[in-house]
Design a protein around this motif. Sequence first.
Motif, PDB file in Angstrom:
ATOM      1  N   VAL A   1     -61.642  18.567   8.485  1.00 37.15           N
ATOM      2  CA  VAL A   1     -61.032  18.240   7.197  1.00 37.15           C
ATOM      3  C   VAL A   1     -60.737  19.474   6.351  1.00 37.15           C
ATOM      4  CG1 VAL A   1     -61.490  17.070   5.004  1.00 37.15           C
ATOM      5  CG2 VAL A   1     -62.038  15.944   7.157  1.00 37.15           C
ATOM      6  N   LEU A   2     -61.580  20.475   6.411  1.00 39.02           N
ATOM      7  CA  LEU A   2     -61.457  21.622   5.516  1.00 39.02           C
ATOM      8  C   LEU A   2     -60.135  22.378   5.601  1.00 39.02           C
ATOM      9  CD1 LEU A   2     -65.051  23.110   5.362  1.00 39.02           C
ATOM     10  CD2 LEU A   2     -63.748  22.004   3.550  1.00 39.02           C
ATOM     11  N   PRO A   3     -59.568  22.632   6.776  1.00 39.09           N
ATOM     12  CA  PRO A   3     -58.281  23.355   6.777  1.00 39.09           C
ATOM     13  C   PRO A   3     -57.183  22.623   6.002  1.00 39.09           C
ATOM     14  CG  PRO A   3     -59.236  23.392   8.960  1.00 39.09           C
ATOM     15  CD  PRO A   3     -60.082  22.475   8.140  1.00 39.09           C
ATOM     16  N   MET A   4     -57.087  21.321   6.158  1.00 41.93           N
ATOM     17  CA  MET A   4     -56.070  20.568   5.427  1.00 41.93           C
ATOM     18  C   MET A   4     -56.397  20.533   3.939  1.00 41.93           C
ATOM     19  SD  MET A   4     -53.222  19.041   5.401  1.00 41.93           S
ATOM     20  CE  MET A   4     -52.799  18.663   7.062  1.00 41.93           C
ATOM     21  N   ALA A   5     -57.660  20.411   3.597  1.00 38.03           N
ATOM     22  CA  ALA A   5     -58.041  20.401   2.185  1.00 38.03           C
ATOM     23  C   ALA A   5     -57.704  21.733   1.523  1.00 38.03           C
ATOM     24  CB  ALA A   5     -59.536  20.109   2.061  1.00 38.03           C
ATOM     25  N   ILE A   6     -57.941  22.823   2.217  1.00 33.24           N
ATOM     26  CA  ILE A   6     -57.626  24.148   1.669  1.00 33.24           C
ATOM     27  C   ILE A   6     -56.115  24.301   1.504  1.00 33.24           C
ATOM     28  CG2 ILE A   6     -57.677  26.621   2.192  1.00 33.24           C
ATOM     29  CD1 ILE A   6     -60.449  26.088   3.490  1.00 33.24           C
ATOM     30  N   LEU A   7     -55.364  23.864   2.513  1.00 35.29           N
ATOM     31  CA  LEU A   7     -53.902  23.951   2.434  1.00 35.29           C
ATOM     32  C   LEU A   7     -53.356  23.149   1.252  1.00 35.29           C
ATOM     33  CD1 LEU A   7     -51.195  24.827   3.729  1.00 35.29           C
ATOM     34  CD2 LEU A   7     -51.273  22.670   4.977  1.00 35.29           C
ATOM     35  N   LEU A   8     -53.856  21.938   1.071  1.00 36.45           N
ATOM     36  CA  LEU A   8     -53.394  21.115  -0.044  1.00 36.45           C
ATOM     37  C   LEU A   8     -53.809  21.698  -1.391  1.00 36.45           C
ATOM     38  CD1 LEU A   8     -54.048  17.554   1.388  1.00 36.45           C
ATOM     39  CD2 LEU A   8     -51.839  18.653   1.013  1.00 36.45           C
ATOM     40  N   THR A   9     -54.993  22.284  -1.440  1.00 33.71           N
ATOM     41  CA  THR A   9     -55.465  22.900  -2.681  1.00 33.71           C
ATOM     42  C   THR A   9     -54.578  24.076  -3.069  1.00 33.71           C
ATOM     43  OG1 THR A   9     -57.731  22.249  -2.207  1.00 33.71           O
ATOM     44  CG2 THR A   9     -57.432  24.038  -3.764  1.00 33.71           C
ATOM     45  N   ILE A  10     -54.237  24.905  -2.102  1.00 34.02           N
ATOM     46  CA  ILE A  10     -53.377  26.057  -2.388  1.00 34.02           C
ATOM     47  C   ILE A  10     -51.965  25.596  -2.727  1.00 34.02           C
ATOM     48  CG2 ILE A  10     -52.297  28.086  -1.336  1.00 34.02           C
ATOM     49  CD1 ILE A  10     -54.952  28.434   0.235  1.00 34.02           C
ATOM     50  N   THR A  11     -51.459  24.624  -1.980  1.00 33.51           N
ATOM     51  CA  THR A  11     -50.087  24.158  -2.170  1.00 33.51           C
ATOM     52  C   THR A  11     -49.873  23.545  -3.547  1.00 33.51           C
ATOM     53  OG1 THR A  11     -49.883  23.718   0.189  1.00 33.51           O
ATOM     54  CG2 THR A  11     -48.288  22.647  -1.254  1.00 33.51           C
ATOM     55  N   PHE A  12     -50.804  22.716  -3.977  1.00 31.25           N
ATOM     56  CA  PHE A  12     -50.624  22.000  -5.236  1.00 31.25           C
ATOM     57  C   PHE A  12     -51.376  22.629  -6.408  1.00 31.25           C
ATOM     58  CE2 PHE A  12     -49.714  18.759  -2.014  1.00 31.25           C
ATOM     59  CZ  PHE A  12     -48.431  18.450  -2.397  1.00 31.25           C
TER      60      PHE A  12
ATOM     61  N   GLY B   1     -54.590  23.131  -7.062  1.00 33.37           N
ATOM     62  CA  GLY B   1     -55.725  22.360  -7.553  1.00 33.37           C
ATOM     63  C   GLY B   1     -57.048  23.095  -7.498  1.00 33.37           C
ATOM     64  N   TRP B   2     -57.009  24.412  -7.401  1.00 36.98           N
ATOM     65  CA  TRP B   2     -58.258  25.161  -7.258  1.00 36.98           C
ATOM     66  C   TRP B   2     -59.164  24.983  -8.473  1.00 36.98           C
ATOM     67  CZ3 TRP B   2     -60.954  26.705  -3.488  1.00 36.98           C
ATOM     68  CH2 TRP B   2     -61.975  27.609  -3.677  1.00 36.98           C
ATOM     69  N   ASP B   3     -58.602  24.952  -9.668  1.00 36.33           N
ATOM     70  CA  ASP B   3     -59.423  24.777 -10.877  1.00 36.33           C
ATOM     71  C   ASP B   3     -60.138  23.432 -10.858  1.00 36.33           C
ATOM     72  OD1 ASP B   3     -56.914  26.371 -12.931  1.00 36.33           O
ATOM     73  OD2 ASP B   3     -58.648  27.225 -11.886  1.00 36.33           O
ATOM     74  N   ALA B   4     -59.455  22.396 -10.398  1.00 36.55           N
ATOM     75  CA  ALA B   4     -60.073  21.070 -10.318  1.00 36.55           C
ATOM     76  C   ALA B   4     -61.210  21.058  -9.302  1.00 36.55           C
ATOM     77  CB  ALA B   4     -59.033  20.015  -9.951  1.00 36.55           C
ATOM     78  N   VAL B   5     -61.015  21.748  -8.180  1.00 39.57           N
ATOM     79  CA  VAL B   5     -62.065  21.817  -7.160  1.00 39.57           C
ATOM     80  C   VAL B   5     -63.289  22.532  -7.702  1.00 39.57           C
ATOM     81  CG1 VAL B   5     -62.668  22.778  -4.893  1.00 39.57           C
ATOM     82  CG2 VAL B   5     -60.449  21.691  -5.240  1.00 39.57           C
ATOM     83  N   VAL B   6     -63.075  23.646  -8.395  1.00 36.89           N
ATOM     84  CA  VAL B   6     -64.193  24.403  -8.963  1.00 36.89           C
ATOM     85  C   VAL B   6     -64.923  23.569 -10.013  1.00 36.89           C
ATOM     86  CG1 VAL B   6     -64.769  26.427 -10.364  1.00 36.89           C
ATOM     87  CG2 VAL B   6     -63.176  26.639  -8.459  1.00 36.89           C
ATOM     88  N   THR B   7     -64.179  22.852 -10.837  1.00 33.59           N
ATOM     89  CA  THR B   7     -64.789  22.014 -11.871  1.00 33.59           C
ATOM     90  C   THR B   7     -65.636  20.914 -11.254  1.00 33.59           C
ATOM     91  OG1 THR B   7     -62.937  22.441 -13.344  1.00 33.59           O
ATOM     92  CG2 THR B   7     -64.309  20.526 -13.845  1.00 33.59           C
ATOM     93  N   GLN B   8     -65.107  20.249 -10.236  1.00 38.85           N
ATOM     94  CA  GLN B   8     -65.857  19.180  -9.583  1.00 38.85           C
ATOM     95  C   GLN B   8     -67.095  19.736  -8.881  1.00 38.85           C
ATOM     96  OE1 GLN B   8     -65.446  15.866  -9.646  1.00 38.85           O
ATOM     97  NE2 GLN B   8     -63.816  16.168 -11.135  1.00 38.85           N
ATOM     98  N   ALA B   9     -66.947  20.864  -8.208  1.00 41.08           N
ATOM     99  CA  ALA B   9     -68.093  21.458  -7.498  1.00 41.08           C
ATOM    100  C   ALA B   9     -69.189  21.850  -8.474  1.00 41.08           C
ATOM    101  CB  ALA B   9     -67.637  22.669  -6.697  1.00 41.08           C
ATOM    102  N   SER B  10     -68.819  22.386  -9.634  1.00 45.32           N
ATOM    103  CA  SER B  10     -69.839  22.764 -10.597  1.00 45.32           C
ATOM    104  C   SER B  10     -70.495  21.534 -11.208  1.00 45.32           C
ATOM    105  CB  SER B  10     -69.237  23.646 -11.697  1.00 45.32           C
ATOM    106  OG  SER B  10     -68.284  22.928 -12.449  1.00 45.32           O
ATOM    107  N   SER B  11     -69.748  20.457 -11.363  1.00 44.48           N
ATOM    108  CA  SER B  11     -70.322  19.218 -11.885  1.00 44.48           C
ATOM    109  C   SER B  11     -71.334  18.633 -10.897  1.00 44.48           C
ATOM    110  CB  SER B  11     -69.230  18.185 -12.137  1.00 44.48           C
ATOM    111  OG  SER B  11     -68.356  18.634 -13.135  1.00 44.48           O
ATOM    112  N   VAL B  12     -70.977  18.650  -9.609  1.00 43.58           N
ATOM    113  CA  VAL B  12     -71.899  18.146  -8.584  1.00 43.58           C
ATOM    114  C   VAL B  12     -73.138  19.021  -8.518  1.00 43.58           C
ATOM    115  CG1 VAL B  12     -72.179  17.782  -6.100  1.00 43.58           C
ATOM    116  CG2 VAL B  12     -70.095  17.018  -7.245  1.00 43.58           C
ATOM    117  N   ALA B  13     -72.949  20.326  -8.583  1.00 42.13           N
ATOM    118  CA  ALA B  13     -74.093  21.235  -8.548  1.00 42.13           C
ATOM    119  C   ALA B  13     -74.986  21.000  -9.762  1.00 42.13           C
ATOM    120  CB  ALA B  13     -73.615  22.686  -8.527  1.00 42.13           C
ATOM    121  N   GLY B  14     -74.402  20.736 -10.925  1.00 47.48           N
ATOM    122  CA  GLY B  14     -75.193  20.439 -12.119  1.00 47.48           C
ATOM    123  C   GLY B  14     -75.986  19.155 -11.980  1.00 47.48           C
ATOM    124  N   MET B  15     -75.387  18.148 -11.346  1.00 48.11           N
ATOM    125  CA  MET B  15     -76.097  16.881 -11.133  1.00 48.11           C
ATOM    126  C   MET B  15     -77.244  17.049 -10.166  1.00 48.11           C
ATOM    127  SD  MET B  15     -72.952  14.176 -11.057  1.00 48.11           S
ATOM    128  CE  MET B  15     -74.037  12.829 -10.650  1.00 48.11           C
TER     129      MET B  15
END
Length: 72
Positions: A42-53, A55-69
């Motif tokens: 899954v990761l190669p396609m997720a990275i490609l879509l993140t770069i294409t659209f 969405g890196w800021d959204a990924v970082v925000t979600q990851a930090s929220s999960v890490a906080g939880m």
Amino acid sequence: MADTAGRTVIRTPRRRSVEAAADAFGGSRTGTRHPLVAAAMVLPMAILLTITFGGWDAVVTQASSVAGMLGR
């Protein structure tokens, strides 16, 4: 309830064709896939879509929220 029988008839031939295709390519696989294998798929396609659209800021925000939880 009347529509249920119609959907069952439609799904049956497809399932057989999918099983036939799986048999043609080395048999049907049962069981579960290791989580690391699933992530590697899954990761190669997720990275490609993140770069294409962009969405890196959204990924970082979600990851930090999960890490906080999780308390990290």
